[in-house]
Write a protein that holds these residues in place. Structure first.
Motif, PDB file in Angstrom:
ATOM      1  N   PHE A  38      42.192  39.914  -1.740  1.00 33.29           N
ATOM      2  CA  PHE A  38      43.512  39.579  -1.222  1.00 33.29           C
ATOM      3  C   PHE A  38      44.590  40.417  -1.915  1.00 33.29           C
ATOM      4  O   PHE A  38      45.484  39.893  -2.569  1.00 33.29           O
ATOM      5  CB  PHE A  38      43.740  38.079  -1.436  1.00 33.29           C
ATOM      6  N   PHE A  76      36.712  31.834  -1.397  1.00 34.60           N
ATOM      7  CA  PHE A  76      37.961  31.123  -1.128  1.00 34.60           C
ATOM      8  C   PHE A  76      37.691  29.649  -0.813  1.00 34.60           C
ATOM      9  O   PHE A  76      38.474  28.773  -1.207  1.00 34.60           O
ATOM     10  CB  PHE A  76      38.725  31.784   0.030  1.00 34.60           C
ATOM     11  N   ALA A  93      45.672  32.188  -5.962  1.00 31.53           N
ATOM     12  CA  ALA A  93      44.939  32.929  -4.926  1.00 31.53           C
ATOM     13  C   ALA A  93      45.769  33.146  -3.666  1.00 31.53           C
ATOM     14  O   ALA A  93      45.246  33.096  -2.562  1.00 31.53           O
ATOM     15  CB  ALA A  93      43.651  32.178  -4.582  1.00 31.53           C
ATOM     16  N   MET A  95      47.637  31.245  -2.173  1.00 34.26           N
ATOM     17  CA  MET A  95      47.294  30.101  -1.314  1.00 34.26           C
ATOM     18  C   MET A  95      48.552  29.449  -0.746  1.00 34.26           C
ATOM     19  O   MET A  95      49.490  29.137  -1.489  1.00 34.26           O
ATOM     20  CB  MET A  95      46.482  29.078  -2.107  1.00 34.26           C
ATOM     21  N   ASN A  96      48.544  29.248   0.587  1.00 30.05           N
ATOM     22  CA  ASN A  96      49.674  28.604   1.244  1.00 30.05           C
ATOM     23  C   ASN A  96      49.776  27.150   0.793  1.00 30.05           C
ATOM     24  O   ASN A  96      48.931  26.327   1.120  1.00 30.05           O
ATOM     25  CB  ASN A  96      49.486  28.679   2.763  1.00 30.05           C
ATOM     26  N   GLN A 143      39.277  35.125   7.225  1.00 30.11           N
ATOM     27  CA  GLN A 143      38.546  34.627   6.055  1.00 30.11           C
ATOM     28  C   GLN A 143      38.350  33.114   6.112  1.00 30.11           C
ATOM     29  O   GLN A 143      39.241  32.371   6.557  1.00 30.11           O
ATOM     30  CB  GLN A 143      39.299  34.999   4.779  1.00 30.11           C
ATOM     31  N   GLU A 145      38.187  29.270   5.479  1.00 32.41           N
ATOM     32  CA  GLU A 145      39.071  28.253   4.869  1.00 32.41           C
ATOM     33  C   GLU A 145      40.512  28.716   4.667  1.00 32.41           C
ATOM     34  O   GLU A 145      41.277  28.076   3.938  1.00 32.41           O
ATOM     35  CB  GLU A 145      38.515  27.773   3.516  1.00 32.41           C
ATOM     36  N   THR A 146      40.887  29.835   5.299  1.00 30.13           N
ATOM     37  CA  THR A 146      42.277  30.280   5.168  1.00 30.13           C
ATOM     38  C   THR A 146      43.060  29.849   6.410  1.00 30.13           C
ATOM     39  O   THR A 146      42.485  29.459   7.425  1.00 30.13           O
ATOM     40  CB  THR A 146      42.381  31.819   5.049  1.00 30.13           C
ATOM     41  N   THR A 147      44.376  29.992   6.331  1.00 29.33           N
ATOM     42  CA  THR A 147      45.218  29.668   7.473  1.00 29.33           C
ATOM     43  C   THR A 147      44.936  30.645   8.628  1.00 29.33           C
ATOM     44  O   THR A 147      45.009  30.258   9.791  1.00 29.33           O
ATOM     45  CB  THR A 147      46.703  29.729   7.075  1.00 29.33           C
ATOM     46  N   ASP A 188      47.226  37.811   6.317  1.00 27.93           N
ATOM     47  CA  ASP A 188      48.590  37.673   5.795  1.00 27.93           C
ATOM     48  C   ASP A 188      49.309  39.034   5.763  1.00 27.93           C
ATOM     49  O   ASP A 188      48.710  40.043   5.361  1.00 27.93           O
ATOM     50  CB  ASP A 188      48.543  37.071   4.393  1.00 27.93           C
ATOM     51  N   GLU A 213      54.517  30.824   5.849  1.00 24.43           N
ATOM     52  CA  GLU A 213      53.835  30.083   4.788  1.00 24.43           C
ATOM     53  C   GLU A 213      54.345  30.537   3.430  1.00 24.43           C
ATOM     54  O   GLU A 213      54.990  31.584   3.331  1.00 24.43           O
ATOM     55  CB  GLU A 213      52.313  30.196   4.896  1.00 24.43           C
ATOM     56  N   TYR A 215      53.266  30.817  -0.753  1.00 25.05           N
ATOM     57  CA  TYR A 215      52.179  30.715  -1.724  1.00 25.05           C
ATOM     58  C   TYR A 215      52.608  29.902  -2.951  1.00 25.05           C
ATOM     59  O   TYR A 215      53.754  29.985  -3.410  1.00 25.05           O
ATOM     60  CB  TYR A 215      51.737  32.106  -2.196  1.00 25.05           C
TER      61      TYR A 215
HETATM   62  N1  GLN Z   1      47.473  32.672   2.969  1.00 21.33           N
HETATM   63  C1  GLN Z   1      46.177  32.304   3.300  1.00 21.33           C
HETATM   64  C2  GLN Z   1      45.919  30.864   2.959  1.00 21.33           C
HETATM   65  O1  GLN Z   1      46.545  30.310   2.068  1.00 21.33           O
HETATM   66  C3  GLN Z   1      45.125  33.235   2.697  1.00 21.33           C
HETATM   67  C4  GLN Z   1      44.928  33.168   1.216  1.00 21.33           C
HETATM   68  C5  GLN Z   1      43.790  34.046   0.714  1.00 21.33           C
HETATM   69  O2  GLN Z   1      42.955  34.471   1.465  1.00 21.33           O
HETATM   70  N2  GLN Z   1      43.730  34.306  -0.545  1.00 21.33           N
HETATM   71  O3  GLN Z   1      45.104  30.287   3.607  1.00 21.33           O
END
Ligand code: GLN
Length: 252
Positions: A38, A76, A93, A95-96, A143, A145-147, A188, A213, A215
């Motif tokens: 990422f 992830f 990470a 992460m949103n 990816q 489990e990502t948004t 992203d 979003e 992080y």
């Molecule tokens: N922004 C995305 C999420 O929070 C991806 C984060 C990532 O892949 N590290 O789901």
């Protein structure tokens, strides 16, 4: 009199050794976990060491707050379970932290970066100019489990596209796009830009940003002590200019 001095000296020594064993010298060490495909938030250098905006920011927060950090990478989809199980302390990470489902599982810090998802296609693709051009014969990667993964899955579930290709790593998503295995990647915006910088002329961003979003770092639910330290450190770094320094290093 001599006896009193002796006892006092003894007590002093005892007190000193106790503080040395349990007190000041030993600062807390927190395990920080990430997923390293990422960039520029979480990536690896030529030697394979973890590096990125998140690592620099978390290291600076730790310095500011007087704790130590050790970084570890994992999938992830393993990040939140590791925090819930107590086998790691902090997620750094990209992460949103605005995701309601995640907010039920972990506690998020104050936001440190505003982002959003985009559609990435091959540089020579002139058919897809945005998300509305995705059709039901197409495969879209993102990816796990990502948004972005959620968005691709939603498009597959409602019949807009043929298949959501959910992969462990974003670099594999981009590779599959370049190889022509998928038609688009949902990823992203700042990360899409970073992949384009690394391999110019291969892929491009099309259309508008799909969402908003932000992080945040995540800790175990209820770990207010650690969350307070992270937020205090983040605020100090924003006030003293160090946040901007780290930002400029990775985003110029
Ligand atoms: N922004 C995305 C999420 O929070 C991806 C984060 C990532 O892949 N590290 O789901």
């Amino acid at each position: 009199m001599k006896k009193i001095i002796k006892i006092t000296a003894l007590l002093l020594m005892l007190a000193l050794s106790t503080t040395m064993m349990f007190g000041c010298g030993s600062s807390d060490v927190y395990k920080v976990i990430t997923e390293p495909t990422f960039p520029p938030f979480d990536t690896t250098d030529e030697e394979g060491n973890l590096t990125g905006f998140d690592m620099d920011l978390m290291t600076a927060i730790a310095e500011d707050q007087g704790f130590e950090v050790e970084f570890e990478s994992m999938g992830f989809d393993a990040l939140i379970p590791a925090i819930q199980a107590g086998s790691a302390d902090i997620i750094a990470a990209g992460m949103n932290g605005m995701d309601p489902a995640r907010q039920k599982k972990v506690d998020f810090s104050d936001f440190y970066y505003d982002s959003g998802l985009v559609v990435l296609v091959k540089e020579d693709n002139n058919a897809i100019k945005g998300i509305d051009d995705l059709t039901k014969d197409m495969k879209v990667a993102s990816q796990i489990e990502t948004t972005g993964g959620d968005k691709a899955t939603e498009l597959a579930d409602n019949g807009t596209i043929a298949e959501a290709v959910i992969l462990d790593q974003f670099d594999t998503c981009v590779l599959q796009l370049i190889n022509g295995d998928v038609n688009a990647v949902i990823i992203d915006l700042p990360v899409a830009k970073s992949y384009i910088d690394k391999q110019p002329g291969k892929v491009k961003i099309v259309g508008e940003t799909l969402n908003a979003e932000s992080y945040a770092f995540a800790v175990q639910k209820g770990n207010k002590e650690l969350l307070d330290k992270i937020n205090a450190g983040l605020k100090n770094l924003k006030d003293n200019g160090k946040f901007d320094e780290i930002y400029d290093k990775w985003f110029k």
